[in-house]
Write an enzyme that holds these catalytic residues in place. Structure first.
Site, mmCIF file in Angstrom:
data_model
loop_
_atom_site.group_PDB
_atom_site.id
_atom_site.type_symbol
_atom_site.label_atom_id
_atom_site.label_comp_id
_atom_site.label_asym_id
_atom_site.label_seq_id
_atom_site.Cartn_x
_atom_site.Cartn_y
_atom_site.Cartn_z
ATOM 1 N N LYS A 23 0.882 -1.178 0.000
ATOM 2 C CA LYS A 23 0.000 0.000 0.000
ATOM 3 C C LYS A 23 0.911 1.217 0.000
ATOM 4 O O LYS A 23 1.394 1.651 1.030
ATOM 5 C CB LYS A 23 -0.883 -0.002 1.254
ATOM 6 C CG LYS A 23 -2.221 0.664 1.105
ATOM 7 C CD LYS A 23 -2.255 2.160 1.000
ATOM 8 C CE LYS A 23 -1.823 3.029 2.116
ATOM 9 N NZ LYS A 23 -1.675 4.434 1.633
ATOM 10 N N VAL A 56 -7.514 1.046 2.686
ATOM 11 C CA VAL A 56 -6.682 -0.085 2.238
ATOM 12 C C VAL A 56 -5.652 -0.444 3.317
ATOM 13 O O VAL A 56 -5.454 -1.626 3.638
ATOM 14 C CB VAL A 56 -5.996 0.267 0.894
ATOM 15 C CG1 VAL A 56 -5.023 -0.830 0.493
ATOM 16 C CG2 VAL A 56 -7.051 0.454 -0.187
ATOM 17 N N GLU A 115 9.136 1.794 11.006
ATOM 18 C CA GLU A 115 10.162 2.836 10.829
ATOM 19 C C GLU A 115 9.431 4.167 10.933
ATOM 20 O O GLU A 115 8.676 4.529 10.035
ATOM 21 C CB GLU A 115 10.832 2.701 9.451
ATOM 22 C CG GLU A 115 11.529 1.380 9.206
ATOM 23 C CD GLU A 115 12.814 1.224 9.985
ATOM 24 O OE1 GLU A 115 13.170 2.141 10.745
ATOM 25 O OE2 GLU A 115 13.458 0.182 9.841
ATOM 26 N N CYS A 142 13.033 11.517 7.741
ATOM 27 C CA CYS A 142 12.919 10.999 9.109
ATOM 28 C C CYS A 142 14.253 11.127 9.843
ATOM 29 O O CYS A 142 14.289 11.277 11.053
ATOM 30 C CB CYS A 142 12.475 9.541 9.066
ATOM 31 S SG CYS A 142 13.519 8.552 7.972
ATOM 32 N N GLU A 201 8.624 16.584 15.606
ATOM 33 C CA GLU A 201 9.099 16.429 14.238
ATOM 34 C C GLU A 201 8.355 17.419 13.341
ATOM 35 O O GLU A 201 7.136 17.355 13.230
ATOM 36 C CB GLU A 201 8.847 14.992 13.754
ATOM 37 C CG GLU A 201 9.458 14.721 12.405
ATOM 38 C CD GLU A 201 9.155 13.326 11.891
ATOM 39 O OE1 GLU A 201 7.982 12.924 11.903
ATOM 40 O OE2 GLU A 201 10.110 12.635 11.478
HETATM 41 P P1 NAD Z 1 1.801 8.734 7.498
HETATM 42 O O1 NAD Z 1 2.012 7.982 8.773
HETATM 43 O O2 NAD Z 1 0.750 9.764 7.457
HETATM 44 O O3 NAD Z 1 1.454 7.721 6.309
HETATM 45 C C1 NAD Z 1 2.331 6.648 5.977
HETATM 46 C C2 NAD Z 1 1.535 5.582 5.229
HETATM 47 O O4 NAD Z 1 0.582 5.018 6.132
HETATM 48 C C3 NAD Z 1 0.740 6.121 4.032
HETATM 49 O O5 NAD Z 1 0.784 5.175 2.993
HETATM 50 C C4 NAD Z 1 -0.669 6.242 4.609
HETATM 51 O O6 NAD Z 1 -1.678 6.172 3.621
HETATM 52 C C5 NAD Z 1 -0.702 5.026 5.532
HETATM 53 N N1 NAD Z 1 -1.706 5.087 6.602
HETATM 54 C C6 NAD Z 1 -2.290 6.177 7.157
HETATM 55 N N2 NAD Z 1 -3.182 5.800 8.088
HETATM 56 C C7 NAD Z 1 -3.154 4.442 8.146
HETATM 57 C C8 NAD Z 1 -3.846 3.462 8.933
HETATM 58 N N3 NAD Z 1 -4.741 3.805 9.849
HETATM 59 N N4 NAD Z 1 -3.550 2.151 8.735
HETATM 60 C C9 NAD Z 1 -2.628 1.785 7.833
HETATM 61 N N5 NAD Z 1 -1.956 2.660 7.048
HETATM 62 C C10 NAD Z 1 -2.210 3.978 7.212
HETATM 63 O O7 NAD Z 1 3.237 9.313 7.116
HETATM 64 P P2 NAD Z 1 3.600 10.243 5.898
HETATM 65 O O8 NAD Z 1 3.049 11.599 6.184
HETATM 66 O O9 NAD Z 1 3.257 9.565 4.612
HETATM 67 O O10 NAD Z 1 5.215 10.263 6.000
HETATM 68 C C11 NAD Z 1 5.901 11.113 6.862
HETATM 69 C C12 NAD Z 1 6.256 10.389 8.153
HETATM 70 O O11 NAD Z 1 6.993 9.201 7.848
HETATM 71 C C13 NAD Z 1 7.177 11.212 9.047
HETATM 72 O O12 NAD Z 1 6.739 11.111 10.384
HETATM 73 C C14 NAD Z 1 8.535 10.538 8.885
HETATM 74 O O13 NAD Z 1 9.411 10.695 9.972
HETATM 75 C C15 NAD Z 1 8.152 9.116 8.682
HETATM 76 N N6 NAD Z 1 9.227 8.396 7.988
HETATM 77 C C16 NAD Z 1 9.990 7.517 8.706
HETATM 78 C C17 NAD Z 1 11.051 6.861 8.075
HETATM 79 C C18 NAD Z 1 11.914 5.876 8.816
HETATM 80 O O14 NAD Z 1 12.574 5.092 8.163
HETATM 81 N N7 NAD Z 1 11.929 5.879 10.129
HETATM 82 C C19 NAD Z 1 11.322 7.111 6.738
HETATM 83 C C20 NAD Z 1 10.513 7.994 6.044
HETATM 84 C C21 NAD Z 1 9.450 8.640 6.682
#
Ligand code: NAD
Length: 522
Positions: free
Chosen positions: A217, A253, A292, A326, A425
């Site tokens: 997804k 999804v 992550e 991140c 963050e």
């Molecule tokens: P997000 O948590 O909003 O979304 C990440 C993914 O999760 C998306 O595909 C989203 O559609 C999905 N999602 C959202 N709600 C969900 C649910 N209830 N169940 C299952 N899936 C769901 O994050 P974002 O805004 O896309 O990305 C930014 C964040 O990601 C920042 O906090 C960043 O630090 C983190 N990040 C971490 C790493 C790492 O390796 N630690 C790397 C990149 C980004």
């Protein structure tokens, strides 16, 4: 209530409905190519709208059951350049069923077969890396140097996983037991928008290396990048069902993948808030999880460092990926005794930080990915000013001459570690300078955070930096700007996550040990 066999008439209608559904939704790959217009390299005026109308299930591009259309924006202007049709719960279930059917054969595949497929996937991704770079620039706004690295990194993930599998014993004698490392099952892979293609490829590569099959997804905001990845992966000719990709909303999804009993493990990269929701939702079926999550990484510049060299390293770590990283080193810790010198070095290093058109090689910072992300960064800049921190660079609003979702690269001095800009963050190019009196206080400030993903130490002495690094609570500590190593484990302490990606640790995350007692001959 007694369970009854369906009447023959009902069975007939059910069957014809099913066939109708199949014919309506399953299309040829060639049809799919003809309906899709991907033109990320064309200048904005001449660009055709991209319509991404298909997801990928059981080795085929199919029209989703879901009908919601989601706009895709060019973050340099804010204009809509295309739309993606999102999948729904039915699509997620179809993808999970396909991965479940493919699992028995792939889980028994040999190491050689897996490595062969990983190499083919690498070649296919490598052949499309220019198209992926262009899609990253168009949809995400990453500066060209970064976008080129990201596209290459996505491709090389498959070779990295092949390498880790090559050197790993899937059967090991331990005590009196023969321990077999078995694939955990069908896995759900969920990715964020800030490195969508990289995480699709990295997670998929290690899952396949372990013998798992997958439902992916991707971020709904990254559909153009996902599409290029998908075309490449399809071209590699993997057995049907090994990987399935469903564009869709997280709470639709993503939630189905997290709750479905046929998914054995979730590997998620994204925000800490969603990571916690996933752990809760996955608890009922006791799924394995790799998370992550977010970070608020410290960069400790020790008092023996040459600031002319140290500050460019620190700013590069802080502004990496336009600050939407991140691992961004957003809290820069400087010795109080050298404060004025540090500010002068910051101003000097800022000369190489350029916000602008991501296609211009001189640009180091691109736009934020969305209006929501732009607003979030503006809010935090205001919070910093209100808390009494001093602006060294940047501030509210757009940089001169730029619109879209561009923000000003911003640095605050006189920040204390209790301010919200230092604790939360921000996920944009906003850095905090904090002072410390001695090494012990530097380490204490660095560790005073709920996060623990990555940290940076800069010193004239590698030994001294390493000694400090050992006392920092983080999954990775980078000394003097050392480059990324794809064989080293990557993941967070504390609320930055659970488990590790990359290398042998990343491979083991998709394996379940099974001990056979009495199997070894004396
Ligand atoms: P997000 O948590 O909003 O979304 C990440 C993914 O999760 C998306 O595909 C989203 O559609 C999905 N999602 C959202 N709600 C969900 C649910 N209830 N169940 C299952 N899936 C769901 O994050 P974002 O805004 O896309 O990305 C930014 C964040 O990601 C920042 O906090 C960043 O630090 C983190 N990040 C971490 C790493 C790492 O390796 N630690 C790397 C990149 C980004």
């Amino acid at each position: 209530m007694r369970w009854q066999l369906p009447a023959p008439r009902c069975l007939f209608f059910a069957l014809s409905k099913f066939l109708h559904h199949l014919m309506a939704h399953y299309i040829d790959y060639h049809d799919h190519l003809s309906v899709l217009h991907v033109a990320p390299t064309q200048p904005p005026g001449q660009r055709q709208m991209q319509q991404i109308a298909h997801i990928y299930i059981d080795g085929r591009f199919v029209a989703p059951h879901g009908t919601e259309l989601f706009d895709l924006h060019d973050p340099t202007t804010g204009d809509v350049f295309g739309q993606v049709r999102l999948g729904d719960v039915h699509d997620a279930r179809a993808a999970i069923a396909a991965a479940k059917r493919a699992f028995p054969a792939w889980s028994r595949s040999s190491k050689a077969d897996r490595i062969d497929l990983l190499r083919r996937l690498h070649q296919a991704m490598d052949a499309r890396k220019d198209a992926l770079r262009d899609a990253i620039i168009l949809e995400y706004g990453a500066p060209i140097a970064r976008a080129t690295w990201m596209a290459g990194h996505a491709a090389s993930s498959f070779l990295d996983a092949a390498h880790a599998l090559q050197g790993f014993d899937l059967t090991q004698p331990i005590g009196t037991a023969e321990v077999i490392m078995e694939p955990v099952g069908v896995v759900g892979l969920i990715t964020p928008w800030n490195s969508n293609a990289g995480f699709i490829c990295n997670k998929l590569a290690y899952a396949l290396a372990a013998g798992c099959t997958a439902v992916i997804k991707p971020s709904e905001m990254s559909a153009a990048q996902t599409h290029v990845v998908l075309e490449a992966l399809h071209a590699a000719g993997a057995p049907a069902g090994l990987f399935n990709i469903v564009n869709g909303r997280g709470d639709v999804v993503g939630a189905e993948i997290t709750e479905n009993p046929d998914i054995a493990k979730i590997s998620f990269t994204g925000s800490t808030a969603v990571g916690k929701a996933i752990v809760r939702a996955a608890a009922d079926t006791l799924k394995r999880v790799t998370l992550e999550l977010g970070g608020k990484s410290p960069t400790i510049i020790l008092d023996d460092a040459d600031f002319a060299k140290a500050m460019p390293i620190a700013l590069e770590a802080g502004f990496a990926n336009s600050g939407q990283a991140c691992v961004a080193g957003t809290r820069i810790l400087i010795p109080a005794s050298r404060f004025d010198e540090a500010i002068a070095a910051v101003r000097n290093a800022l000369k190489t930080i350029v916000a602008g058109n991501p296609r211009d090689p001189a640009t180091t910072i691109g736009p934020m990915v969305s209006q929501a992300q732009y607003d979030r960064v503006q809010r935090y800049i205001r919070l910093g000013i209100e808390a009494g921190a001093t602006l060294v660079a940047g501030g509210e609003g757009h940089p001169d001459g730029l619109g879209g979702y561009f923000v000003k690269p911003t640095i605050f001095a006189n920040v204390t570690n209790d301010m919200r800009i230092s604790r939360e963050e921000i996920f944009g190019p906003v850095l905090c300078l904090l002072t410390y009196e001695d090494e012990a206080e530097a380490i204490s400030i660095a560790n005073d955070t709920p996060y623990g993903l990555q940290a940076y130490v800069i010193s004239a002495s590698v030994d001294r930096a390493a000694a400090v690094a050992k006392r920092i609570e983080a999954g990775r500590v980078v000394i003097n700007g050392a480059p990324h190593d794809p064989a080293a484990p990557f993941g967070g302490f504390k609320q930055s996550g659970i488990g590790r990606d990359y290398g042998v640790f990343g491979l083991q995350a998709y394996l379940e040990p099974k001990a056979l007692l009495g199997a070894q001959s004396a």
